[in-house]
Enzyme design. Structure first.
Site, PDB file in Angstrom:
ATOM      1  N   ARG A  71      16.607 -16.065  37.697  1.00  0.00           N
ATOM      2  CA  ARG A  71      17.967 -15.732  37.252  1.00  0.00           C
ATOM      3  C   ARG A  71      18.991 -15.980  38.349  1.00  0.00           C
ATOM      4  O   ARG A  71      20.112 -16.410  38.086  1.00  0.00           O
ATOM      5  CB  ARG A  71      18.031 -14.254  36.844  1.00  0.00           C
ATOM      6  CG  ARG A  71      17.406 -13.985  35.486  1.00  0.00           C
ATOM      7  CD  ARG A  71      17.451 -12.498  35.173  1.00  0.00           C
ATOM      8  NE  ARG A  71      18.798 -11.968  35.233  1.00  0.00           N
ATOM      9  CZ  ARG A  71      19.118 -10.704  35.542  1.00  0.00           C
ATOM     10  NH1 ARG A  71      18.163  -9.850  35.840  1.00  0.00           N
ATOM     11  NH2 ARG A  71      20.369 -10.307  35.559  1.00  0.00           N
ATOM     12  N   HIS A 115      32.933  -5.816  24.855  1.00  0.00           N
ATOM     13  CA  HIS A 115      31.758  -5.214  24.218  1.00  0.00           C
ATOM     14  C   HIS A 115      32.191  -4.628  22.873  1.00  0.00           C
ATOM     15  O   HIS A 115      33.230  -3.956  22.802  1.00  0.00           O
ATOM     16  CB  HIS A 115      31.187  -4.124  25.133  1.00  0.00           C
ATOM     17  CG  HIS A 115      29.967  -3.489  24.571  1.00  0.00           C
ATOM     18  ND1 HIS A 115      28.749  -4.144  24.538  1.00  0.00           N
ATOM     19  CD2 HIS A 115      29.770  -2.282  23.986  1.00  0.00           C
ATOM     20  CE1 HIS A 115      27.856  -3.342  23.966  1.00  0.00           C
ATOM     21  NE2 HIS A 115      28.449  -2.213  23.622  1.00  0.00           N
ATOM     22  N   GLU A 180      38.805  -7.304  18.661  1.00  0.00           N
ATOM     23  CA  GLU A 180      38.422  -8.002  19.904  1.00  0.00           C
ATOM     24  C   GLU A 180      39.401  -9.135  20.188  1.00  0.00           C
ATOM     25  O   GLU A 180      39.784  -9.388  21.329  1.00  0.00           O
ATOM     26  CB  GLU A 180      37.013  -8.582  19.774  1.00  0.00           C
ATOM     27  CG  GLU A 180      35.908  -7.544  19.733  1.00  0.00           C
ATOM     28  CD  GLU A 180      34.519  -8.176  19.738  1.00  0.00           C
ATOM     29  OE1 GLU A 180      34.319  -9.171  20.447  1.00  0.00           O
ATOM     30  OE2 GLU A 180      33.640  -7.668  19.018  1.00  0.00           O
TER      31      GLU A 180
HETATM   32  C1  GRF Z   1      31.472 -10.382  20.355  1.00  0.00           C
HETATM   33  O1  GRF Z   1      31.198  -9.444  19.363  1.00  0.00           O
HETATM   34  C2  GRF Z   1      31.515  -9.719  21.700  1.00  0.00           C
HETATM   35  O2  GRF Z   1      31.962  -8.407  21.659  1.00  0.00           O
HETATM   36  C3  GRF Z   1      30.081  -9.740  22.131  1.00  0.00           C
HETATM   37  O3  GRF Z   1      29.558 -10.952  21.649  1.00  0.00           O
HETATM   38  C4  GRF Z   1      30.331 -11.377  20.524  1.00  0.00           C
HETATM   39  C5  GRF Z   1      30.817 -12.759  20.841  1.00  0.00           C
HETATM   40  O4  GRF Z   1      31.479 -13.370  19.767  1.00  0.00           O
HETATM   41  N1  GRF Z   1      29.988  -9.586  23.563  1.00  0.00           N
HETATM   42  P1  GRF Z   1      32.224 -14.748  19.975  1.00  0.00           P
HETATM   43  O5  GRF Z   1      31.194 -15.746  20.515  1.00  0.00           O
HETATM   44  O6  GRF Z   1      33.364 -14.551  20.920  1.00  0.00           O
HETATM   45  O7  GRF Z   1      32.667 -15.152  18.597  1.00  0.00           O
END
Ligand code: GRF
Length: 211
Positions: A71, A115, A180
């Site tokens: 990693r 998140h 988001e």
């Molecule tokens: C989102 O739900 C984010 O919160 C999580 O992974 C998902 C990514 O979605 N970390 P995208 O690839 O931005 O459409």
């Protein structure tokens, strides 16, 4: 108002569809977010996020874990791409890997994540399913600075959504995703304008003087 001399240089890490990346791009192109995405790096050659980047003329890099012994070596390769591109702020947008301490040492306090839950509740995978199984009536999303834990770093911004009777993981995820797409550009805007100060990013001395 800009806080830095020039638009904040973002490096996006994505493993999948990249809808958060698309929302950030939209905010830059349509809403004057004072930032620019200088590179998108993915661990998956088939990530839709890469396609979106190419359509916008943004540099891309694919770094595949199986090409590296561990990693840390993988992270060193990703960091090298980001540093070569002059990235100031790393934006994890659906990047399905934990970053190592070596990564964080290269970008101290300069790595953000989003998140799909109201942290500190429901960290880790399947956050929306965890929220439904627990029975909370409010969930949402959290933008935070990444530290060495899993979804544990300092919280910058949260947006809440109601959990409806009859919600399943998919319906709740869709309602959270709408938020988001507002939260991530807004958090970046606050950093770019100096409203939120994060340790790894200092303003230019001249502007610091004026302030
Ligand atoms: C989102 O739900 C984010 O919160 C999580 O992974 C998902 C990514 O979605 N970390 P995208 O690839 O931005 O459409």
């Amino acid at each position: 108002m800009t806080f830095f001399d020039s638009p904040l240089r973002l490096g996006v890490l994505a493993s999948g569809r990249g809808s958060n990346f698309a929302a950030i791009l939209d905010a830059i192109e349509a809403d004057g977010l004072p930032a620019t995405v200088v590179i998108v790096v993915s661990d998956r050659p088939d990530a839709l996020a890469l396609e979106r980047a190419r359509l916008h003329g943004i540099a891309t890099a694919v770094v595949v874990p199986r090409d590296y012994p561990d990693r840390q070596a993988f992270d060193v390769a990703v960091v090298e791409r980001l540093q070569t591109a002059g990235v100031q702020l790393v934006v994890l947008a659906g990047f399905m890997r934990l970053v190592t301490p070596a990564f964080l040492a290269a970008f101290p306090g300069q790595v953000l994540n989003i998140h799909p839950a109201l942290l500190p509740s429901f960290p880790g995978l399947h956050a929306q399913r965890q929220a439904i199984e627990y029975g909370v009536r409010i969930s949402g999303c959290t933008v935070h600075v990444v530290d060495e834990g899993v979804d544990t770093g300092p919280i910058l911004l949260q947006r809440a959504v109601e959990v409806h009777d009859g919600d399943d993981e998919e319906s709740l995820a869709a309602r959270i995703l709408v938020e988001e797409h507002k939260a991530y550009p807004e958090a970046i805007r606050r950093i770019a304008t100096g409203e939120i100060r994060i340790p790894g990013l200092a303003p230019t001395p001249r502007q610091e003087h004026v302030a």
